[in-house]
Design a protein around this motif. Structure first.
Motif, PDB file in Angstrom:
ATOM      1  N   LEU A  93       0.815  -1.203   0.000  1.00 14.71           N
ATOM      2  CA  LEU A  93       0.000   0.000   0.000  1.00 14.71           C
ATOM      3  C   LEU A  93       0.859   1.268   0.000  1.00 14.71           C
ATOM      4  N   ALA A  94       1.961   1.231   0.734  1.00 14.61           N
ATOM      5  CA  ALA A  94       2.861   2.390   0.757  1.00 14.61           C
ATOM      6  C   ALA A  94       3.440   2.646  -0.630  1.00 14.61           C
ATOM      7  N   ILE A  95       3.845   1.576  -1.292  1.00 12.79           N
ATOM      8  CA  ILE A  95       4.386   1.740  -2.656  1.00 12.79           C
ATOM      9  C   ILE A  95       3.308   2.241  -3.596  1.00 12.79           C
ATOM     10  N   LEU A  96       2.089   1.727  -3.449  1.00 12.32           N
ATOM     11  CA  LEU A  96       0.972   2.155  -4.299  1.00 12.32           C
ATOM     12  C   LEU A  96       0.690   3.641  -4.099  1.00 12.32           C
ATOM     13  N   PHE A  97       0.615   4.090  -2.857  1.00 14.77           N
ATOM     14  CA  PHE A  97       0.337   5.505  -2.586  1.00 14.77           C
ATOM     15  C   PHE A  97       1.484   6.404  -3.022  1.00 14.77           C
ATOM     16  N   LEU A  98       2.720   5.982  -2.798  1.00 11.48           N
ATOM     17  CA  LEU A  98       3.849   6.803  -3.237  1.00 11.48           C
ATOM     18  C   LEU A  98       3.923   6.871  -4.766  1.00 11.48           C
ATOM     19  N   GLY A  99       3.565   5.784  -5.429  1.00 12.71           N
ATOM     20  CA  GLY A  99       3.571   5.781  -6.889  1.00 12.71           C
ATOM     21  C   GLY A  99       2.493   6.684  -7.465  1.00 12.71           C
ATOM     22  N   SER A 100       1.349   6.754  -6.793  1.00  8.06           N
ATOM     23  CA  SER A 100       0.269   7.604  -7.302  1.00  8.06           C
ATOM     24  C   SER A 100       0.531   9.084  -7.039  1.00  8.06           C
ATOM     25  N   MET A 101       1.406   9.391  -6.078  1.00  7.59           N
ATOM     26  CA  MET A 101       1.707  10.785  -5.782  1.00  7.59           C
ATOM     27  C   MET A 101       2.677  11.389  -6.794  1.00  7.59           C
ATOM     28  N   LEU A 102       3.440  10.531  -7.468  1.00  7.29           N
ATOM     29  CA  LEU A 102       4.422  11.040  -8.434  1.00  7.29           C
ATOM     30  C   LEU A 102       3.758  11.292  -9.699  1.00  7.29           C
TER      31      LEU A 102
END
Length: 84
Positions: free
Chosen positions: A75-84
């Motif tokens: 989930l952390a990777i998913l959220f960080l990826g969507s912020m970029l």
């Protein structure tokens, strides 16, 4: 917090090395498994040495913990990826 996990793994490793000798198992193997996998290795060891109830409880709880940790990282990777 990380040191607590390390201390717990060291205690599990020592316990597994001592107990493995009593049951005719390889103390080196169980020591390595105990240090790397911690409570999961302890649960499997208890199952293999006919202490099945507590072994299954520890194995299931640690497996749920590992799955939860993987999901949190995902989930952390998913959220960080969507912020970029």
């Amino acid at each position: 917090m990380e040191s607590l996990g390390l201390i717990l793994n060291i205690v599990i490793t020592i316990y597994l090395v001592i107990e493995a000798r009593k049951y005719g198992k390889s103390p080196i193997l169980w020591g390595i498994l105990g240090f790397i996998f911690g409570a999961l290795a302890l649960g499997i060891f208890l199952i293999r040495t006919n202490r099945k109830l507590i072994g299954w409880i520890i194995t299931i709880i640690s497996a749920i913990g590992y799955v939860a940790l993987i999901m949190i990282f995902g989930l952390a990777i998913l959220f960080l990826g969507s912020m970029l």
